[in-house]
Write a protein that holds these residues in place. Structure first.
Motif, mmCIF file in Angstrom:
data_model
loop_
_atom_site.group_PDB
_atom_site.id
_atom_site.type_symbol
_atom_site.label_atom_id
_atom_site.label_comp_id
_atom_site.label_asym_id
_atom_site.label_seq_id
_atom_site.Cartn_x
_atom_site.Cartn_y
_atom_site.Cartn_z
ATOM 1 N N UNK A 164 0.842 -1.192 0.000
ATOM 2 C CA UNK A 164 0.000 0.000 0.000
ATOM 3 C C UNK A 164 0.880 1.246 0.000
ATOM 4 N N UNK A 165 0.387 2.301 -0.620
ATOM 5 C CA UNK A 165 1.132 3.555 -0.592
ATOM 6 C C UNK A 165 1.255 4.055 0.852
ATOM 7 N N UNK A 217 2.628 -4.176 -21.267
ATOM 8 C CA UNK A 217 1.584 -5.189 -21.338
ATOM 9 C C UNK A 217 1.063 -5.421 -19.923
ATOM 10 N N UNK A 218 -0.237 -5.562 -19.786
ATOM 11 C CA UNK A 218 -0.856 -5.749 -18.477
ATOM 12 C C UNK A 218 -1.279 -7.201 -18.295
ATOM 13 N N UNK A 272 1.824 -9.950 -4.010
ATOM 14 C CA UNK A 272 0.530 -10.247 -3.425
ATOM 15 C C UNK A 272 -0.534 -9.225 -3.720
ATOM 16 N N UNK A 273 -0.179 -8.167 -4.425
ATOM 17 C CA UNK A 273 -1.152 -7.138 -4.752
ATOM 18 C C UNK A 273 -2.171 -7.670 -5.757
ATOM 19 N N UNK A 274 -3.395 -7.160 -5.662
ATOM 20 C CA UNK A 274 -4.431 -7.512 -6.636
ATOM 21 C C UNK A 274 -4.311 -6.700 -7.916
ATOM 22 N N UNK A 275 -3.409 -5.745 -7.933
ATOM 23 C CA UNK A 275 -3.218 -4.902 -9.113
ATOM 24 C C UNK A 275 -2.557 -5.703 -10.227
ATOM 25 N N UNK A 276 -3.054 -5.633 -11.481
ATOM 26 C CA UNK A 276 -2.401 -6.344 -12.593
ATOM 27 C C UNK A 276 -0.975 -5.838 -12.804
ATOM 28 N N UNK A 295 1.666 -0.651 -7.456
ATOM 29 C CA UNK A 295 1.575 -1.500 -6.271
ATOM 30 C C UNK A 295 1.876 -2.968 -6.564
ATOM 31 N N UNK A 296 1.912 -3.360 -7.837
ATOM 32 C CA UNK A 296 2.237 -4.735 -8.210
ATOM 33 C C UNK A 296 3.735 -4.833 -8.456
#
Length: 932
Positions: free
Chosen positions: A210-211, A313-314, A274-278, A251-252
């Motif tokens: 997290x930021x 690329x995501x 572990x981040x949910x961000x792609x 965050x990823x």
């Protein structure tokens, strides 16, 4: 597209099983009596270690403070106690043009990116020397430790952010330039700007990703206001629109990724913090061609030092598919049938070549040349002759068996220590556990590691050297199927495959894929000797030879996974070669004035140099991309590319008949666009032939290569060919099957095979869903292998490949005339302009290792991009068929005449170095002025 992907995964199991988990044979590969010349340094993980990957500079002591090239960023460690991971990325490369003596004033001779620390990740506290704590296929974890904390840097190919995990130390942002702005944007996000005009984004994340809150701040001096635990990240901003994408995905954090390989399919499974961000990750152009349903980020593409722009690329998974129908058709010989009108002449020539080798056992001088490299070329050269004899007379004919016996005796000298009558064979290799690999005894523990046999003991060029033995071993199994039962022979060849291309972590004796880079999708030739410009590759064609050999070996030993792995790597490498190394006029990945050269020369990670390791003649630079002659090479050298290369460059050379390099140019390029003309020129007894080539194989190639390209790349190709054997008056169809179990015992065979391809001249991906028949062809073995000796004898579908040619008799029996008295070739239509075409093809050529004959010197033609000269590699004359004073007779395509002059020893090649050094010094001074 998703349906096709799922079907493929269901039909084919993963190909990354170990070839073996046993220690290499102790008698053939003993343990070394002393330590390696360049042992691993600063490493805290056990087991085999990568030698040819982008981070290898940091794995030896003398390279620890040289740059590494994960792309698109370049990283370098700052010297001293204060930790500092410096980040560089040039928006435009520095270029140096040629002159009248090189490639011309209108073409770029080389280009590179100077290193400038735009921004770096450091700390206030002192740390000990960095250590590598983890290694995977795609990168490493580097750790710097202080008494109260540490910084961990996960470094991977294509990473969009440079990241460090801080524990108990105070972050500090560094820059060689003046930092003009450290602007707070929002919690955990800052804007960095320096006096070079570079803007970066700076992020701070807590351990959960997290930021951080507003209590954490950076000052204009780059220091954080307190000690920190969490992630500090940097990413370059190229346009204002980039900030939204970079902020959203910051965050990823990439921690590692896994590779899965199926037949024609490659999957990257990324692992983040572990981040949910792609995940945001950079891809090269050839990735984008074969990615299935890519999600492209709205991000400005970023120019890497080499290979052009990379796009964001995501996603946490990449699935890629490469077209396999082309490589699935490859056999031991080119697939196009030989004209019957030429057949009798070539049969006679093949017999004459054999008789020459057998007389007084001249073959020993061809396959026992002390070095692994030159000996390997001889093995494959003899093997190619044997295949022609088999095709002309049958496997059991005395001619074929006499030729095959040469291979038998040659291999026994390699895998049976103390075998009699092996004078001149390579000195042998150790299995050493420090790096984990097969290293030549020659120069193992001293400075000869860097020079002897092109640095084999230092893990240089293994995929070039050993590829010849792998292909020759597959040839021997085709010609003598009973050798399948010779476990010592099989272990020897498979040990060479494991050394270069071990697919599994379960094999604890070798690193996974020493040479092949599964992100760049081609191999790097440089081993553990560090280089300021990173890894390099010169001879793309010799890499293709190894991968082709693995495909053949898997077929001949009935190891489907080995065969399919080799075929998949080969298809990927051909795609990459055409994309980045062999350049047609539309190539967008290099500066426009460099594309005019058509081939890249020495392809470093940080520099592309239109030159070779052994000289600056144009014949060398182009010819080293043309050997050995195999069906796999045909797929990489499209007629369109060859036409541009010929009319723009090669047809303008004198091409004297007494220069063996001429035979390479004629076979590698002219034969692809003017087969009959090339054949006639190669049939001239006055034309010297390269020492890796027999005249008969050159002739055979000239008559079949161009037509074979059409067969291999035609959308739907149906072919039946009849080959008449004069010895037995039998006819047999030489058809390369795409199924795994076709065997016929009849003496007369007729067959038709249909090959399905969705594109005629592009080995990349296709958006079409393959038909059921083509899917079956792609998932089954591409090379038909019979289950018994009798079936092998009768089945011509196992004919899979034809390889490098042997030494020409004419070039060996008479001395060469001087260059002044030599006559050049009389080529028709040499000034004909290239025919315009509406087909746009991205072309590239992989790099070829230094193929220098035993009498020549292999040298670096220019300085590094730092302006400092690098090591000079010298290969002294070590015997063989000809003494040095007869060098023009059997000069290899890598043999530079000027390099044979004793005074040249230890010096850089004269023509290249004077210009290059001056240019590099000037460019370096300019760079320093820009910085200040």
């Amino acid at each position: 597209m998703l349906v096709w992907c799922m079907l493929l995964l269901d039909m084919a199991s993963a190909l990354l099983d170990p070839i073996s988990v046993a220690r290499p044979d102790l008698l053939t590969f003993p343990s070394p009596p002393s330590a390696h010349h360049l042992p691993p340094f600063g490493i805290e993980f056990e087991g085999p270690k990568a030698t040819n990957k982008f981070w290898a500079n940091w794995m030896v002591e003398e390279g620890r403070f040289m740059p590494i090239h994960p792309m698109p960023y370049v990283l370098q460690l700052g010297a001293g106690e204060a930790p500092n991971l410096m980040v560089s990325r040039s928006a435009q490369p520095a270029v140096a043009y040629g002159d009248e003596k090189s490639n011309g004033v209108d073409k770029i001779r080389f280009y590179f990116s100077p290193f400038i620390n735009e921004f770096g990740l450091g700390a206030l506290e002192s740390t000990a020397q960095p250590v590598v704590v983890k290694e995977s296929l795609f990168g490493v974890h580097l750790e710097m430790r202080s008494p109260n904390g540490r910084i961990l840097f996960p470094i991977y190919s294509g990473m969009a952010y440079v990241s460090g995990f801080y524990e108990g130390v105070t972050p500090r942002i560094t820059s060689t330039r003046a930092i003009l702005a450290v602007d707070f944007i929002s919690n955990g996000i800052w804007r960095l700007f320096n006096n070079g005009g570079k803007e970066f984004r700076l992020y701070a994340l807590d351990p959960a990703g997290h930021f951080v809150d507003e209590t954490f701040q950076f000052g204009l001096d780059g220091r954080m206001n307190k000690a920190f635990e969490g992630w500090i990240r940097l990413a370059e901003v190229q346009s204002t629109n980039d900030t939204e994408v970079l902020d959203r995905h910051a965050q990823a954090v990439l921690m590692d990724w896994e590779l899965e390989v199926d037949y024609g399919a490659v999957t990257y499974s990324f692992r983040t913090n572990g981040s949910d961000t792609p995940l945001l990750h950079y891809a090269y152009a050839h990735h984008r061609k074969i990615l299935l349903d890519p999600v492209l980020a709205n991000l400005t593409s970023m120019l890497a030092p080499t290979k052009g722009h990379m796009a964001g690329v995501l996603g946490d998974v990449w699935q890629m598919h490469v077209e396999m129908s082309h490589v699935a058709q490859l056999g031991f010989l080119p697939p196009a049938p030989l004209e019957e009108s030429k057949r009798s002449a070539l049969m006679e020539n093949a017999v004459e070549e054999l008789e020459w080798f057998l007389f007084a056992e001249r073959w020993r001088g061809a396959i026992f040349r002390s070095s692994y490299y030159f000996s390997g070329k001889g093995f494959q050269k003899i093997g190619a002759l044997c295949l022609l004899l088999e095709d002309f007379f049958g496997r059991n004919h005395s001619h074929t068996q006499s030729c095959t016996e040469i291979l038998v005796k040659g291999f026994r000298c390699l895998y049976i220590p103390g075998e009699a009558a092996c004078g001149g064979a390579p000195v042998g290799s150790y299995y050493e556990s420090e790096w984990g690999g097969i290293a030549s005894k020659e120069g193992f523990a001293d400075a000869g590691c860097r020079t002897a046999d092109f640095g084999n003991a230092c893990y240089n060029d293994h995929h070039f050297h050993f590829g010849y033995f792998v292909v020759a071993g597959a040839m021997l199994l085709k010609l003598r199927p009973e050798f399948l039962a010779d476990q010592a022979f099989r272990n020897y060849v498979e040990t060479l495959i494991r050394d270069t291309s071990n697919p599994s972590a379960a094999d604890a004796f070798f690193p996974r894929f020493r040479s092949f880079d599964w992100f760049d999708l081609h191999s790097w030739s440089r081993g553990v000797v560090p280089s300021y410009d990173g890894k390099d590759q010169e001879s793309t064609s010799e890499e293709l030879n190894l991968l082709y050999g693995i495909q053949l070996w898997g077929a001949m030993t009935e190891q489907t996974k080995v065969q399919q792995l080799g075929a998949t790597m080969l298809a990927l490498c051909i795609l990459t070669v055409k994309e980045f190394f062999l350049m047609t006029s539309e190539n967008l990945h290099h500066p426009a004035d460099f594309v005019k050269n058509h081939v890249t020369g020495i392809f470093f990670q940080n520099k592309v140099d239109y030159a070779t390791w052994f000289g600056s003649r144009i014949e060398y630079i182009h010819g080293i991309q043309m050997l050995p002659l195999t069906p796999a090479l045909i797929l990489a050298r499209s007629p369109r590319f060859c036409k541009e290369e010929w009319y723009d460059t090669l047809s303008k050379l004198p091409l004297p008949q007494n220069d063996p390099w001429t035979s390479i140019i004629l076979t590698g390029t002219l034969a692809m666009i003017k087969p009959e003309e090339a054949y006639q020129l190669l049939s001239n007894p006055s034309q010297y032939v390269d020492d890796g080539l027999t005249r008969v194989w050159a002739q055979y190639w000239a008559l079949t290569a161009a037509a074979s390209y059409e067969l291999l790349t035609t959308q739907t190709s149906t072919r039946t060919s009849t080959r008449t054997t004069s010895a037995t008056s039998r006819t047999a169809t030489s058809t390369v099957s795409t199924t795994a179990s076709t065997a016929t015992t009849a003496s007369t065979q007729t067959g038709t095979t249909t090959f399905i391809s969705t594109e005629a001249d592009d080995l990349g991906s296709t958006t079409d869903v393959p038909t059921s028949s083509s899917m079956m062809a792609s998932t089954n073995s591409s090379l038909s292998v019979a289950s018994s000796s009798s079936a092998r004898e009768a089945t011509t579908t196992t004919s899979v490949l034809s390889t490098t040619p042997p030494l020409s008799m004419s070039s060996t029996l008479e001395p060469a005339s001087t260059t002044e008295n030599s006559s050049s070739l009389n080529l028709s239509n040499d000034t004909e302009p290239t025919t315009p075409t509406t087909v746009v093809e991205a072309v590239s050529s992989t790099e070829v290792p230094p193929t220098v004959p035993s009498t020549s010197f292999r040298k670096r033609p220019s300085t590094s991009s730092s302006g400092a000269p690098e090591e000079v590699l010298v290969e002294p004359w070590v015997g063989g068929l000809e003494p040095p004073w007869l060098e023009p007779i059997a000069s290899s395509i890598t043999r530079a005449p000027e390099a044979a002059v004793p005074e040249a020893t230890g010096k850089m090649e004269a023509e290249a170095s004077s210009f290059a050094v001056t240019s590099r010094i000037a460019l370096s001074m300019l760079t320093l002025l820009m910085i200040t």
